[in-house]
Motif scaffolding. Structure first.
Motif, short mmCIF file in Angstrom:
data_model
loop_
_atom_site.label_atom_id
_atom_site.label_comp_id
_atom_site.label_asym_id
_atom_site.label_seq_id
_atom_site.Cartn_x
_atom_site.Cartn_y
_atom_site.Cartn_z
N GLY A 9 36.89 40.56 18.56
CA GLY A 9 37.37 40.08 19.85
C GLY A 9 36.90 40.87 21.04
N HIS A 10 36.91 42.21 20.94
CA HIS A 10 36.52 43.02 22.09
C HIS A 10 35.02 42.99 22.34
CE1 HIS A 10 35.83 45.87 18.82
NE2 HIS A 10 35.08 46.56 19.65
N GLN A 11 34.24 42.38 21.44
CA GLN A 11 32.79 42.28 21.60
C GLN A 11 32.34 40.87 21.98
OE1 GLN A 11 31.78 43.70 17.70
NE2 GLN A 11 31.47 45.78 18.42
N LEU A 12 33.28 39.96 22.08
CA LEU A 12 32.95 38.58 22.44
C LEU A 12 32.52 38.48 23.89
CD1 LEU A 12 35.93 36.70 20.75
CD2 LEU A 12 33.54 36.67 20.02
N PRO A 13 31.63 37.55 24.22
CA PRO A 13 31.29 37.33 25.63
C PRO A 13 32.55 36.94 26.41
CG PRO A 13 29.83 36.10 24.18
CD PRO A 13 30.92 36.66 23.33
N ARG A 14 32.64 37.38 27.64
CA ARG A 14 33.84 37.09 28.43
C ARG A 14 33.48 36.77 29.86
NH1 ARG A 14 36.55 43.05 29.04
NH2 ARG A 14 34.81 43.98 30.14
N VAL A 15 34.45 36.17 30.54
CA VAL A 15 34.28 35.73 31.93
C VAL A 15 35.47 36.26 32.73
CG1 VAL A 15 34.21 33.72 33.44
CG2 VAL A 15 33.10 33.64 31.21
N ARG A 16 35.19 36.84 33.90
CA ARG A 16 36.28 37.31 34.76
C ARG A 16 36.97 36.12 35.39
NH1 ARG A 16 35.45 41.60 39.59
NH2 ARG A 16 36.05 39.99 41.05
N ILE A 17 38.31 36.09 35.28
CA ILE A 17 39.06 34.95 35.82
C ILE A 17 39.98 35.34 36.98
CG2 ILE A 17 38.91 33.62 33.69
CD1 ILE A 17 41.79 34.47 33.07
N SER A 18 40.00 36.63 37.35
CA SER A 18 40.82 37.04 38.49
C SER A 18 39.94 37.44 39.66
CB SER A 18 41.74 38.21 38.11
OG SER A 18 40.98 39.37 37.80
N ALA A 19 40.31 36.98 40.84
CA ALA A 19 39.58 37.37 42.05
C ALA A 19 40.10 38.71 42.57
CB ALA A 19 39.72 36.30 43.12
N GLU A 20 41.41 38.85 42.56
CA GLU A 20 42.06 40.08 43.03
C GLU A 20 42.53 40.90 41.84
OE1 GLU A 20 42.19 40.86 46.29
OE2 GLU A 20 41.17 38.97 46.72
N PHE A 75 43.67 46.28 37.43
CA PHE A 75 42.67 45.67 36.55
C PHE A 75 42.35 44.25 36.97
CE2 PHE A 75 46.92 45.00 35.01
CZ PHE A 75 46.96 43.65 34.67
N HIS A 76 41.20 43.80 36.54
CA HIS A 76 40.82 42.39 36.64
C HIS A 76 41.09 41.77 35.28
CE1 HIS A 76 39.09 41.98 40.62
NE2 HIS A 76 38.53 43.16 40.46
N ILE A 77 41.27 40.48 35.25
CA ILE A 77 41.53 39.77 34.00
C ILE A 77 40.28 39.01 33.59
CG2 ILE A 77 42.92 38.02 32.87
CD1 ILE A 77 45.15 38.74 34.87
N TYR A 78 39.93 39.21 32.33
CA TYR A 78 38.80 38.53 31.72
C TYR A 78 39.30 37.65 30.59
CZ TYR A 78 35.75 41.79 34.19
OH TYR A 78 35.10 42.50 35.16
N GLU A 79 38.55 36.61 30.27
CA GLU A 79 38.92 35.73 29.16
C GLU A 79 37.75 35.64 28.20
OE1 GLU A 79 40.69 31.26 28.43
OE2 GLU A 79 39.53 31.64 30.23
#
Length: 82
Positions: A9-20, A75-79
């Motif tokens: 899971g921690h190596q999967l590609p991810r996308v940032r979903i939080s602006a702030e 922190f920013h949130i990634y998915e």
């Protein structure tokens, strides 16, 4: 969790979903990974999983070598797919 190809899971590609940035507290740090409990509720379908705690890995840390339980963080949130 692991993907079908065996990627953890921690190596999967991810996308940032939080602006702030969000604020939270480190809970359950295990040396190389742990969990952050956000101060405010996160409005996302996966946010309630794992008791509302968000995964953080050592590679996610900026400006410190590690985290400690009870530390306040921003922190920013990634998915990812996990």
């Amino acid at each position: 969790a692991a993907a079908e190809d065996g990627t953890k899971g921690h190596q999967l590609p991810r996308v940032r979903i939080s602006a702030e940035k969000f604020a939270g507290t480190v809970v359950g740090w295990r040396g190389k990974y742990g969990w952050i409990k956000p101060i405010e509720e996160i409005g996302h379908e996966k946010a309630a999983l794992r008791g509302g705690k968000l995964f953080a890995g050592l590679e996610d840390i900026i400006g410190a070598a590690e985290l400690e339980d009870g530390a306040d963080v921003e922190f920013h949130i990634y998915e990812d797919d996990s």
